[in-house]
Design a protein around this motif. Structure first.
Motif, PDB file in Angstrom:
ATOM      1  N   ALA A 134      34.252  34.989  14.707  1.00 36.78           N
ATOM      2  CA  ALA A 134      33.379  34.356  15.701  1.00 36.78           C
ATOM      3  C   ALA A 134      32.510  33.253  15.112  1.00 36.78           C
ATOM      4  N   GLY A 135      32.663  32.979  13.825  1.00 41.18           N
ATOM      5  CA  GLY A 135      31.896  31.914  13.187  1.00 41.18           C
ATOM      6  C   GLY A 135      30.462  32.273  12.879  1.00 41.18           C
ATOM      7  N   MET A 136      30.152  33.566  12.839  1.00 40.67           N
ATOM      8  CA  MET A 136      28.760  33.980  12.663  1.00 40.67           C
ATOM      9  C   MET A 136      28.287  33.912  11.209  1.00 40.67           C
ATOM     10  N   TYR A 137      29.215  33.677  10.274  1.00 37.84           N
ATOM     11  CA  TYR A 137      28.837  33.475   8.877  1.00 37.84           C
ATOM     12  C   TYR A 137      28.807  31.984   8.513  1.00 37.84           C
ATOM     13  N   ALA A 138      29.132  31.141   9.470  1.00 36.92           N
ATOM     14  CA  ALA A 138      29.280  29.712   9.178  1.00 36.92           C
ATOM     15  C   ALA A 138      27.964  28.954   9.224  1.00 36.92           C
ATOM     16  N   GLN A 139      26.922  29.578   9.740  1.00 36.74           N
ATOM     17  CA  GLN A 139      25.624  28.922   9.810  1.00 36.74           C
ATOM     18  C   GLN A 139      24.528  29.936   9.509  1.00 36.74           C
ATOM     19  N   CYS A 140      23.407  29.441   9.010  1.00 32.82           N
ATOM     20  CA  CYS A 140      22.298  30.329   8.669  1.00 32.82           C
ATOM     21  C   CYS A 140      21.723  30.940   9.934  1.00 32.82           C
ATOM     22  N   ARG A 141      21.537  32.264   9.928  1.00 30.14           N
ATOM     23  CA  ARG A 141      21.061  32.972  11.104  1.00 30.14           C
ATOM     24  C   ARG A 141      19.703  33.636  10.873  1.00 30.14           C
ATOM     25  N   LEU A 142      19.205  33.594   9.657  1.00 34.71           N
ATOM     26  CA  LEU A 142      17.869  34.129   9.385  1.00 34.71           C
ATOM     27  C   LEU A 142      16.805  33.167   9.897  1.00 34.71           C
ATOM     28  N   GLU A 143      15.688  33.698  10.365  1.00 35.18           N
ATOM     29  CA  GLU A 143      14.545  32.849  10.687  1.00 35.18           C
ATOM     30  C   GLU A 143      14.054  32.164   9.410  1.00 35.18           C
ATOM     31  N   ALA A 144      13.521  30.954   9.578  1.00 37.16           N
ATOM     32  CA  ALA A 144      13.116  30.164   8.420  1.00 37.16           C
ATOM     33  C   ALA A 144      12.110  30.900   7.539  1.00 37.16           C
ATOM     34  N   SER A 145      11.151  31.586   8.155  1.00 40.23           N
ATOM     35  CA  SER A 145      10.129  32.287   7.369  1.00 40.23           C
ATOM     36  C   SER A 145      10.736  33.406   6.544  1.00 40.23           C
ATOM     37  N   SER A 146      11.681  34.130   7.116  1.00 38.14           N
ATOM     38  CA  SER A 146      12.352  35.207   6.385  1.00 38.14           C
ATOM     39  C   SER A 146      13.200  34.644   5.254  1.00 38.14           C
ATOM     40  N   TRP A 147      13.933  33.567   5.544  1.00 42.10           N
ATOM     41  CA  TRP A 147      14.772  32.929   4.522  1.00 42.10           C
ATOM     42  C   TRP A 147      13.915  32.498   3.333  1.00 42.10           C
ATOM     43  N   GLU A 148      12.820  31.824   3.605  1.00 40.98           N
ATOM     44  CA  GLU A 148      11.973  31.302   2.530  1.00 40.98           C
ATOM     45  C   GLU A 148      11.349  32.432   1.720  1.00 40.98           C
ATOM     46  N   ARG A 149      10.922  33.498   2.414  1.00 38.07           N
ATOM     47  CA  ARG A 149      10.329  34.638   1.698  1.00 38.07           C
ATOM     48  C   ARG A 149      11.346  35.286   0.774  1.00 38.07           C
ATOM     49  N   LEU A 150      12.539  35.551   1.293  1.00 38.36           N
ATOM     50  CA  LEU A 150      13.568  36.208   0.488  1.00 38.36           C
ATOM     51  C   LEU A 150      14.019  35.324  -0.671  1.00 38.36           C
ATOM     52  N   PHE A 151      14.146  34.022  -0.416  1.00 39.83           N
ATOM     53  CA  PHE A 151      14.553  33.112  -1.479  1.00 39.83           C
ATOM     54  C   PHE A 151      13.561  33.150  -2.634  1.00 39.83           C
ATOM     55  N   PHE A 152      12.279  33.171  -2.307  1.00 37.57           N
ATOM     56  CA  PHE A 152      11.272  33.242  -3.365  1.00 37.57           C
ATOM     57  C   PHE A 152      11.343  34.598  -4.075  1.00 37.57           C
ATOM     58  N   GLU A 153      11.393  35.677  -3.319  1.00 36.56           N
ATOM     59  CA  GLU A 153      11.346  37.012  -3.920  1.00 36.56           C
ATOM     60  C   GLU A 153      12.567  37.288  -4.784  1.00 36.56           C
ATOM     61  N   TRP A 154      13.728  36.835  -4.355  1.00 36.54           N
ATOM     62  CA  TRP A 154      14.929  37.026  -5.157  1.00 36.54           C
ATOM     63  C   TRP A 154      14.931  36.135  -6.394  1.00 36.54           C
ATOM     64  N   GLY A 155      14.461  34.912  -6.251  1.00 37.75           N
ATOM     65  CA  GLY A 155      14.519  33.960  -7.354  1.00 37.75           C
ATOM     66  C   GLY A 155      13.404  34.113  -8.369  1.00 37.75           C
ATOM     67  N   HIS A 156      12.284  34.716  -7.941  1.00 43.55           N
ATOM     68  CA  HIS A 156      11.114  34.822  -8.830  1.00 43.55           C
ATOM     69  C   HIS A 156      10.504  36.226  -8.726  1.00 43.55           C
ATOM     70  N   PRO A 157      11.227  37.235  -9.134  1.00 45.01           N
ATOM     71  CA  PRO A 157      10.739  38.612  -8.935  1.00 45.01           C
ATOM     72  C   PRO A 157       9.458  38.929  -9.694  1.00 45.01           C
ATOM     73  N   ARG A 158       9.261  38.359 -10.873  1.00 46.83           N
ATOM     74  CA  ARG A 158       8.039  38.662 -11.627  1.00 46.83           C
ATOM     75  C   ARG A 158       6.816  38.044 -10.956  1.00 46.83           C
ATOM     76  N   VAL A 159       6.963  36.823 -10.465  1.00 43.72           N
ATOM     77  CA  VAL A 159       5.847  36.188  -9.757  1.00 43.72           C
ATOM     78  C   VAL A 159       5.612  36.903  -8.426  1.00 43.72           C
TER      79      VAL A 159
END
Length: 231
Positions: A163-188
């Motif tokens: 259905a093409g549901m993996y073809a575009q980002c579906r997370l809300e921007a705030s959630s995406w940004e939070r997770l990106f930071f937490e995954w990329g900078h776990p010590r901070v």
């Protein structure tokens, strides 16, 4: 950082798993890995009061990529999912149970799994829309719960991929940004959590923008505090 972006862009915020008193940590850990593999970001583990602290102290710390919410009874979490528009399907055999492949998993879906011996609890069954089964042709009566989860989730992934549901980002921007930071900078992340600080801004490469300046602000008490109302 490129890998983190790729994974986050394929997360499925409207697909989740609810385990109903699945106590064995190896099964819970395998289910969490299954969730990560198909792009589930948040799952729910219903466990008894006696196991609550133990589960938080052991299983939670080993899963960095999937948010695992723990609950002491299934009613509240299932009611909340239902109120949010999720269809609820339980891996449970009854006279009305249908083949798991007949479910439309492109809809917001919560998949309910019970313990291998106990099965899905009566209070949970009262809240599901339908029960599903995995056809078997051997002598054993059921799959291991984590194996069953993998089979069902693979079908959900197949449908959503088509259905093409993996073809575009579906997370809300705030959630995406939070997770990106937490995954990329776990010590901070841990540093900020301990002190109630907001995460520092990132540059275009995903690195902390002016880290020495940010830390100087922290030492001087000028760094912004976390907004508890935000995601």
């Amino acid at each position: 950082m490129a890998r983190l972006r790729e994974v986050l862009n394929r997360r499925q915020p409207d697909l989740t798993v609810v385990t109903d008193f699945v106590h064995k940590q190896r099964n819970l850990s395998a289910i969490v890995r299954n969730c990560d593999a198909v792009g589930i970001q948040r799952m729910h583990a219903v466990i008894g009061t006696e196991d609550y602290k133990t589960f938080r102290g052991t299983a939670m710390g080993s899963h960095h990529w999937v948010d695992v919410d723990t609950h002491q009874n299934p009613a509240a979490v299932l009611d909340a999912l239902k109120a949010s528009g999720y269809q609820l399907v339980a891996a449970h055999f009854d006279e009305q149970a249908t083949d798991y492949r007949l479910v439309d998993y492109t809809l917001p879906t919560g998949i309910l799994l019970g313990a291998e011996r106990r099965g899905v609890s009566a209070i949970a069954l009262e809240r599901v829309d339908r029960c599903i089964t995995i056809p078997m042709v051997g002598m054993v009566e059921s799959y291991n719960v984590s194996v069953a989860a993998g089979i069902i989730l693979a079908e959900a992934q197949r449908q959503r991929e088509a259905a093409g549901m993996y073809a575009q980002c579906r997370l809300e921007a705030s959630s995406w940004e939070r997770l990106f930071f937490e995954w990329g900078h776990p010590r901070v992340r841990d540093f900020c959590r301990e002190r109630g600080l907001s995460y520092p801004p990132l540059d275009a490469e995903g690195e902390i923008d002016n880290p020495s300046g940010w830390y100087a602000d922290v030492r001087e008490g000028r760094a912004p505090m976390e907004d508890k109302n935000n995601d």
